[in-house]
Design a protein around this motif. Structure first.
Motif, PDB file in Angstrom:
ATOM      1  N   LEU A 174      19.609 -21.751  -7.461  1.00  0.00           N
ATOM      2  CA  LEU A 174      20.376 -21.736  -8.786  1.00  0.00           C
ATOM      3  C   LEU A 174      20.300 -23.934  -9.434  1.00  0.00           C
ATOM      4  N   THR A 175      21.243 -25.016  -7.881  1.00  0.00           N
ATOM      5  CA  THR A 175      21.797 -25.890  -8.417  1.00  0.00           C
ATOM      6  C   THR A 175      20.056 -27.447  -8.418  1.00  0.00           C
ATOM      7  N   THR A 176      18.807 -26.754  -7.262  1.00  0.00           N
ATOM      8  CA  THR A 176      17.997 -27.312  -7.643  1.00  0.00           C
ATOM      9  C   THR A 176      16.534 -26.973  -7.703  1.00  0.00           C
ATOM     10  N   ARG A 177      15.818 -27.632  -7.420  1.00  0.00           N
ATOM     11  CA  ARG A 177      13.786 -27.607  -7.803  1.00  0.00           C
ATOM     12  C   ARG A 177      13.699 -26.667  -6.407  1.00  0.00           C
ATOM     13  N   LEU A 178      14.517 -26.064  -5.996  1.00  0.00           N
ATOM     14  CA  LEU A 178      13.707 -25.425  -4.925  1.00  0.00           C
ATOM     15  C   LEU A 178      12.872 -24.181  -5.086  1.00  0.00           C
ATOM     16  N   VAL A 179      13.073 -23.670  -6.297  1.00  0.00           N
ATOM     17  CA  VAL A 179      12.226 -22.564  -6.714  1.00  0.00           C
ATOM     18  C   VAL A 179      10.572 -22.943  -8.052  1.00  0.00           C
ATOM     19  N   SER A 180      11.296 -23.565  -8.384  1.00  0.00           N
ATOM     20  CA  SER A 180       9.729 -24.286  -9.013  1.00  0.00           C
ATOM     21  C   SER A 180       9.019 -24.484  -7.797  1.00  0.00           C
ATOM     22  N   ARG A 181      10.052 -24.972  -6.975  1.00  0.00           N
ATOM     23  CA  ARG A 181       8.717 -26.082  -5.990  1.00  0.00           C
ATOM     24  C   ARG A 181       7.383 -24.898  -5.169  1.00  0.00           C
ATOM     25  N   LYS A 183       6.841 -21.907  -5.816  1.00  0.00           N
ATOM     26  CA  LYS A 183       6.664 -21.231  -6.996  1.00  0.00           C
ATOM     27  C   LYS A 183       5.001 -22.113  -7.013  1.00  0.00           C
ATOM     28  N   SER A 184       5.015 -23.062  -6.855  1.00  0.00           N
ATOM     29  CA  SER A 184       3.874 -24.359  -7.193  1.00  0.00           C
ATOM     30  C   SER A 184       2.841 -23.980  -6.545  1.00  0.00           C
ATOM     31  N   VAL A 185       3.665 -23.880  -5.450  1.00  0.00           N
ATOM     32  CA  VAL A 185       2.539 -23.327  -3.758  1.00  0.00           C
ATOM     33  C   VAL A 185       2.493 -22.564  -3.297  1.00  0.00           C
ATOM     34  N   ASP A 186       2.757 -21.366  -4.707  1.00  0.00           N
ATOM     35  CA  ASP A 186       2.786 -19.980  -3.849  1.00  0.00           C
ATOM     36  C   ASP A 186       3.348 -19.693  -2.980  1.00  0.00           C
ATOM     37  N   LEU A 187       4.529 -19.922  -2.458  1.00  0.00           N
ATOM     38  CA  LEU A 187       5.776 -18.998  -1.502  1.00  0.00           C
ATOM     39  C   LEU A 187       6.170 -18.097  -2.426  1.00  0.00           C
ATOM     40  N   GLU A 188       6.460 -16.910  -1.563  1.00  0.00           N
ATOM     41  CA  GLU A 188       7.347 -16.021  -1.821  1.00  0.00           C
ATOM     42  C   GLU A 188       9.011 -16.146  -1.344  1.00  0.00           C
ATOM     43  N   ILE A 189      10.214 -16.165  -2.826  1.00  0.00           N
ATOM     44  CA  ILE A 189      10.872 -16.824  -2.213  1.00  0.00           C
ATOM     45  C   ILE A 189      12.431 -15.381  -2.253  1.00  0.00           C
ATOM     46  N   HIS A 190      12.670 -15.257  -0.657  1.00  0.00           N
ATOM     47  CA  HIS A 190      13.846 -14.686  -0.736  1.00  0.00           C
ATOM     48  C   HIS A 190      15.071 -15.731  -0.893  1.00  0.00           C
ATOM     49  N   VAL A 191      15.995 -15.374  -2.103  1.00  0.00           N
ATOM     50  CA  VAL A 191      17.676 -15.391  -1.897  1.00  0.00           C
ATOM     51  C   VAL A 191      18.624 -14.893  -0.999  1.00  0.00           C
ATOM     52  N   TRP A 192      20.078 -15.238  -0.527  1.00  0.00           N
ATOM     53  CA  TRP A 192      20.815 -14.959   0.248  1.00  0.00           C
ATOM     54  C   TRP A 192      21.826 -15.489   0.058  1.00  0.00           C
ATOM     55  N   SER A 193      23.240 -14.896   0.167  1.00  0.00           N
ATOM     56  CA  SER A 193      23.758 -13.390  -0.219  1.00  0.00           C
ATOM     57  C   SER A 193      24.229 -13.473  -1.333  1.00  0.00           C
ATOM     58  N   LEU A 194      23.684 -12.325  -2.351  1.00  0.00           N
ATOM     59  CA  LEU A 194      24.547 -12.056  -2.647  1.00  0.00           C
ATOM     60  C   LEU A 194      25.603 -10.929  -2.805  1.00  0.00           C
ATOM     61  N   GLU A 195      26.371 -11.238  -3.676  1.00  0.00           N
ATOM     62  CA  GLU A 195      27.647  -9.347  -4.765  1.00  0.00           C
ATOM     63  C   GLU A 195      27.456  -9.539  -6.079  1.00  0.00           C
TER      64      GLU A 195
END
Length: 219
Positions: A174-181, A183-195
């Protein structure tokens, strides 16, 4: 966006047990569990280095034989520590698996164990040598880099390891560019741990593919 049952929804079931995984598979798209090597050499499904928290016993998994581990129950449930083979045999055929390798030196044996299993299995780890070994032995096996808070170049590292998936803490996503970066190299993105469902929706808007939770969340 898909839902991963973290340790088989650890907040609602005895974590990393066959019962938890089978129950979670009725609700989740993906089940996640952890694999270590015990003292007698078998691969077993348990998260911690020690057995203290989940069994009430004392000692390390690495120093405990499988026979000794089987004398304990998980969180007073009556469920025992399963071997990897037992867990794989009990999997519902429709569920995807995230298999986290918790020890060094187990990647080759993990590949042997999952050979022929029909479920899609993503072998994940924080341990870079294990991901390298998987890729060297079986270039077709899906792998996922789990990002520790100390890893400064997660996307570059995942690409260098030829990973298919990258997994990270939800706050980092949520706070960095990790997701957009990613996606730009076609990596599937998994995120932990939510409530919270709201957090999941925010991550879905960011483009996250899977969220991991300790209890069922309505997506």
């Amino acid at each position: 966006m898909r839902l991963i049952a973290h340790r088989g929804f650890a907040a609602t079931a005895p974590e990393n047990t066959i019962a938890a995984i089978q129950s979670a598979a009725e609700y989740a798209d993906v089940v996640e569990f952890d694999v270590r090597r015990c003292g007698s050499g078998e691969l077993v499904v348990i998260h911690d280095e020690t057995i203290d928290r989940v069994t009430g016993g004392i000692g390390t998994v690495a120093d405990s034989t499988l026979e000794e581990l089987k004398t304990h129950t998980i969180l007073e449930s009556g469920e025992r520590v399963p071997t990897l083979e037992e867990m794989l045999e009990a999997l519902p055929s429709t569920v995807e698996v995230n298999l986290e390798m918790k020890d060094l030196g187990i990647a080759s044996d993990v590949l042997d164990a999952i050979e022929g299993v029909e479920n899609r299995i993503v072998t994940t780890s924080f341990l870079l040598p294990e991901l390298r070994t998987i890729r060297e032995i079986d270039p077709s096996q899906p792998t996922g880099l789990l990002v520790s808070r100390h890893l400064e170049t997660p996307i570059t590292t995942a690409v260098e390891l030829d990973c298919d998936v990258i997994g990270a803490n939800y706050w980092r996503c949520l706070t960095t560019r990790l997701v957009s970066r990613a996606k730009s190299v076609d990596l599937e993105i998994h995120v932990w741990s939510l409530e919270r469902r709201l957090t999941a929706k925010l991550l879905e808007c960011r483009g996250v593919d899977c969220i991991s939770a300790d209890r069922p969340i309505r997506l």
